[in-house]
Design a protein around this motif. Structure first.
Motif, PDB file in Angstrom:
ATOM      1  N   VAL A  38      -2.645   2.586   5.549  1.00 37.50           N
ATOM      2  CA  VAL A  38      -3.914   3.288   5.714  1.00 37.50           C
ATOM      3  C   VAL A  38      -4.559   3.393   4.339  1.00 37.50           C
ATOM      4  O   VAL A  38      -3.921   3.860   3.386  1.00 37.50           O
ATOM      5  CB  VAL A  38      -3.708   4.708   6.292  1.00 37.50           C
ATOM      6  CG1 VAL A  38      -5.032   5.462   6.363  1.00 37.50           C
ATOM      7  CG2 VAL A  38      -3.046   4.637   7.657  1.00 37.50           C
ATOM      8  N   TYR A  39      -5.796   2.947   4.233  1.00 44.56           N
ATOM      9  CA  TYR A  39      -6.550   3.072   2.987  1.00 44.56           C
ATOM     10  C   TYR A  39      -7.545   4.207   3.158  1.00 44.56           C
ATOM     11  O   TYR A  39      -8.281   4.266   4.148  1.00 44.56           O
ATOM     12  CB  TYR A  39      -7.264   1.761   2.645  1.00 44.56           C
ATOM     13  CG  TYR A  39      -6.288   0.683   2.253  1.00 44.56           C
ATOM     14  CD1 TYR A  39      -5.805   0.607   0.951  1.00 44.56           C
ATOM     15  CD2 TYR A  39      -5.819  -0.238   3.182  1.00 44.56           C
ATOM     16  CE1 TYR A  39      -4.881  -0.364   0.580  1.00 44.56           C
ATOM     17  CE2 TYR A  39      -4.900  -1.213   2.825  1.00 44.56           C
ATOM     18  CZ  TYR A  39      -4.437  -1.266   1.526  1.00 44.56           C
ATOM     19  OH  TYR A  39      -3.520  -2.230   1.169  1.00 44.56           O
ATOM     20  N   ILE A  40      -7.524   5.129   2.201  1.00 41.78           N
ATOM     21  CA  ILE A  40      -8.389   6.294   2.252  1.00 41.78           C
ATOM     22  C   ILE A  40      -9.176   6.421   0.952  1.00 41.78           C
ATOM     23  O   ILE A  40      -8.783   5.886  -0.084  1.00 41.78           O
ATOM     24  CB  ILE A  40      -7.589   7.587   2.496  1.00 41.78           C
ATOM     25  CG1 ILE A  40      -6.518   7.778   1.413  1.00 41.78           C
ATOM     26  CG2 ILE A  40      -6.994   7.605   3.894  1.00 41.78           C
ATOM     27  CD1 ILE A  40      -5.791   9.105   1.480  1.00 41.78           C
ATOM     28  N   LYS A  41     -10.261   7.154   1.046  1.00 44.21           N
ATOM     29  CA  LYS A  41     -11.067   7.460  -0.139  1.00 44.21           C
ATOM     30  C   LYS A  41     -11.065   8.976  -0.290  1.00 44.21           C
ATOM     31  O   LYS A  41     -11.373   9.709   0.649  1.00 44.21           O
ATOM     32  CB  LYS A  41     -12.489   6.946   0.038  1.00 44.21           C
ATOM     33  CG  LYS A  41     -13.364   7.199  -1.160  1.00 44.21           C
ATOM     34  CD  LYS A  41     -14.744   6.604  -0.969  1.00 44.21           C
ATOM     35  CE  LYS A  41     -15.578   6.859  -2.212  1.00 44.21           C
ATOM     36  NZ  LYS A  41     -16.941   6.368  -2.061  1.00 44.21           N
ATOM     37  N   MET A  42     -10.686   9.427  -1.465  1.00 47.83           N
ATOM     38  CA  MET A  42     -10.712  10.847  -1.763  1.00 47.83           C
ATOM     39  C   MET A  42     -12.088  11.153  -2.349  1.00 47.83           C
ATOM     40  O   MET A  42     -12.557  10.441  -3.240  1.00 47.83           O
ATOM     41  CB  MET A  42      -9.610  11.217  -2.746  1.00 47.83           C
ATOM     42  CG  MET A  42      -8.201  10.856  -2.260  1.00 47.83           C
ATOM     43  SD  MET A  42      -7.735  11.609  -0.693  1.00 47.83           S
ATOM     44  CE  MET A  42      -7.529  13.318  -1.176  1.00 47.83           C
ATOM     45  N   VAL A  71       2.077   3.724  11.017  1.00 47.59           N
ATOM     46  CA  VAL A  71       1.710   3.841   9.601  1.00 47.59           C
ATOM     47  C   VAL A  71       2.961   3.708   8.744  1.00 47.59           C
ATOM     48  O   VAL A  71       3.958   4.394   8.966  1.00 47.59           O
ATOM     49  CB  VAL A  71       0.995   5.179   9.318  1.00 47.59           C
ATOM     50  CG1 VAL A  71       0.785   5.375   7.820  1.00 47.59           C
ATOM     51  CG2 VAL A  71      -0.331   5.242  10.052  1.00 47.59           C
ATOM     52  N   LYS A  72       2.890   2.822   7.769  1.00 49.65           N
ATOM     53  CA  LYS A  72       4.012   2.588   6.851  1.00 49.65           C
ATOM     54  C   LYS A  72       3.725   3.108   5.442  1.00 49.65           C
ATOM     55  O   LYS A  72       4.638   3.365   4.677  1.00 49.65           O
ATOM     56  CB  LYS A  72       4.339   1.087   6.769  1.00 49.65           C
ATOM     57  CG  LYS A  72       4.612   0.448   8.122  1.00 49.65           C
ATOM     58  CD  LYS A  72       5.799   1.071   8.812  1.00 49.65           C
ATOM     59  CE  LYS A  72       6.020   0.457  10.186  1.00 49.65           C
ATOM     60  NZ  LYS A  72       6.487   1.370  11.180  1.00 49.65           N
ATOM     61  N   ALA A  73       2.442   3.247   5.092  1.00 49.61           N
ATOM     62  CA  ALA A  73       2.060   3.709   3.755  1.00 49.61           C
ATOM     63  C   ALA A  73       0.609   4.183   3.779  1.00 49.61           C
ATOM     64  O   ALA A  73      -0.167   3.812   4.658  1.00 49.61           O
ATOM     65  CB  ALA A  73       2.215   2.587   2.738  1.00 49.61           C
ATOM     66  N   VAL A  74       0.266   4.997   2.791  1.00 46.05           N
ATOM     67  CA  VAL A  74      -1.115   5.451   2.595  1.00 46.05           C
ATOM     68  C   VAL A  74      -1.461   5.198   1.141  1.00 46.05           C
ATOM     69  O   VAL A  74      -0.692   5.566   0.244  1.00 46.05           O
ATOM     70  CB  VAL A  74      -1.274   6.956   2.929  1.00 46.05           C
ATOM     71  CG1 VAL A  74      -2.695   7.420   2.645  1.00 46.05           C
ATOM     72  CG2 VAL A  74      -0.889   7.225   4.380  1.00 46.05           C
ATOM     73  N   LYS A  75      -2.602   4.555   0.930  1.00 39.45           N
ATOM     74  CA  LYS A  75      -3.029   4.227  -0.433  1.00 39.45           C
ATOM     75  C   LYS A  75      -4.516   4.499  -0.594  1.00 39.45           C
ATOM     76  O   LYS A  75      -5.273   4.413   0.373  1.00 39.45           O
ATOM     77  CB  LYS A  75      -2.768   2.745  -0.731  1.00 39.45           C
ATOM     78  CG  LYS A  75      -1.304   2.369  -0.711  1.00 39.45           C
ATOM     79  CD  LYS A  75      -1.121   0.919  -1.067  1.00 39.45           C
ATOM     80  CE  LYS A  75       0.373   0.558  -1.063  1.00 39.45           C
ATOM     81  NZ  LYS A  75       0.588  -0.837  -1.431  1.00 39.45           N
ATOM     82  N   PRO A  76      -4.920   4.793  -1.838  1.00 45.61           N
ATOM     83  CA  PRO A  76      -6.358   4.939  -2.078  1.00 45.61           C
ATOM     84  C   PRO A  76      -7.039   3.584  -1.935  1.00 45.61           C
ATOM     85  O   PRO A  76      -6.438   2.545  -2.211  1.00 45.61           O
ATOM     86  CB  PRO A  76      -6.425   5.455  -3.519  1.00 45.61           C
ATOM     87  CG  PRO A  76      -5.130   5.121  -4.129  1.00 45.61           C
ATOM     88  CD  PRO A  76      -4.125   5.024  -3.033  1.00 45.61           C
ATOM     89  N   VAL A  77      -8.280   3.597  -1.524  1.00 48.27           N
ATOM     90  CA  VAL A  77      -9.022   2.358  -1.301  1.00 48.27           C
ATOM     91  C   VAL A  77      -9.112   1.520  -2.582  1.00 48.27           C
ATOM     92  O   VAL A  77      -9.214   0.302  -2.525  1.00 48.27           O
ATOM     93  CB  VAL A  77     -10.418   2.660  -0.688  1.00 48.27           C
ATOM     94  CG1 VAL A  77     -11.347   3.273  -1.710  1.00 48.27           C
ATOM     95  CG2 VAL A  77     -11.007   1.430  -0.062  1.00 48.27           C
ATOM     96  N   SER A  78      -8.972   2.163  -3.735  1.00 50.78           N
ATOM     97  CA  SER A  78      -9.014   1.436  -5.011  1.00 50.78           C
ATOM     98  C   SER A  78      -7.850   0.461  -5.151  1.00 50.78           C
ATOM     99  O   SER A  78      -7.906  -0.474  -5.943  1.00 50.78           O
ATOM    100  CB  SER A  78      -9.006   2.411  -6.193  1.00 50.78           C
ATOM    101  OG  SER A  78      -7.838   3.193  -6.174  1.00 50.78           O
ATOM    102  N   GLU A  79      -6.774   0.648  -4.369  1.00 53.13           N
ATOM    103  CA  GLU A  79      -5.613  -0.258  -4.412  1.00 53.13           C
ATOM    104  C   GLU A  79      -5.682  -1.347  -3.345  1.00 53.13           C
ATOM    105  O   GLU A  79      -4.774  -2.145  -3.204  1.00 53.13           O
ATOM    106  CB  GLU A  79      -4.320   0.541  -4.225  1.00 53.13           C
ATOM    107  CG  GLU A  79      -4.011   1.453  -5.387  1.00 53.13           C
ATOM    108  CD  GLU A  79      -2.675   2.162  -5.216  1.00 53.13           C
ATOM    109  OE1 GLU A  79      -1.807   1.663  -4.479  1.00 53.13           O
ATOM    110  OE2 GLU A  79      -2.510   3.218  -5.837  1.00 53.13           O
ATOM    111  N   LYS A  80      -6.787  -1.378  -2.601  1.00 48.22           N
ATOM    112  CA  LYS A  80      -6.956  -2.346  -1.526  1.00 48.22           C
ATOM    113  C   LYS A  80      -7.197  -3.733  -2.115  1.00 48.22           C
ATOM    114  O   LYS A  80      -8.016  -3.905  -3.011  1.00 48.22           O
ATOM    115  CB  LYS A  80      -8.136  -1.941  -0.654  1.00 48.22           C
ATOM    116  CG  LYS A  80      -8.277  -2.709   0.619  1.00 48.22           C
ATOM    117  CD  LYS A  80      -9.389  -2.070   1.444  1.00 48.22           C
ATOM    118  CE  LYS A  80      -9.670  -2.821   2.697  1.00 48.22           C
ATOM    119  NZ  LYS A  80     -10.775  -2.198   3.439  1.00 48.22           N
TER     120      LYS A  80
END
Length: 83
Positions: A38-42, A71-80
């Motif tokens: 999951v890619y998220i933006k803070m 879901v296996k991981a959550v990362k900021p969209v900057s790491e996409k």
């Protein structure tokens, strides 16, 4: 489960953590779900906060892993990856 159902469940789960972030002037925004990540933006006060990595890994990711088995991981969209 279909991808659109997984995304809906991810968004519902993010809605559960949103009030805690908003209390401190921040928020989280869903970007995408790719290969179990999951890619998220803070946003708001969370953007650039010194505790952003901790908030993602020890808060948002733990909750999503628990509530959405796909879901296996959550990362900021900057790491996409731009692939």
């Amino acid at each position: 489960m279909a991808e659109d159902q997984i995304i809906a469940k991810i968004k519902t789960t993010l809605d559960k953590v949103r009030p805690f972030l908003q209390r401190d002037g921040g928020d989280v925004e869903f970007d995408s779900f790719v290969d179990g990540t999951v890619y998220i933006k803070m946003i708001g006060a969370c953007e650039g906060c010194a505790f952003i990595d901790q908030t993602i890994k020890e808060g948002i990711e733990i909750i999503l892993l628990d509530e959405v088995p796909e879901v296996k991981a959550v990362k900021p969209v900057s790491e996409k990856s731009n692939k």
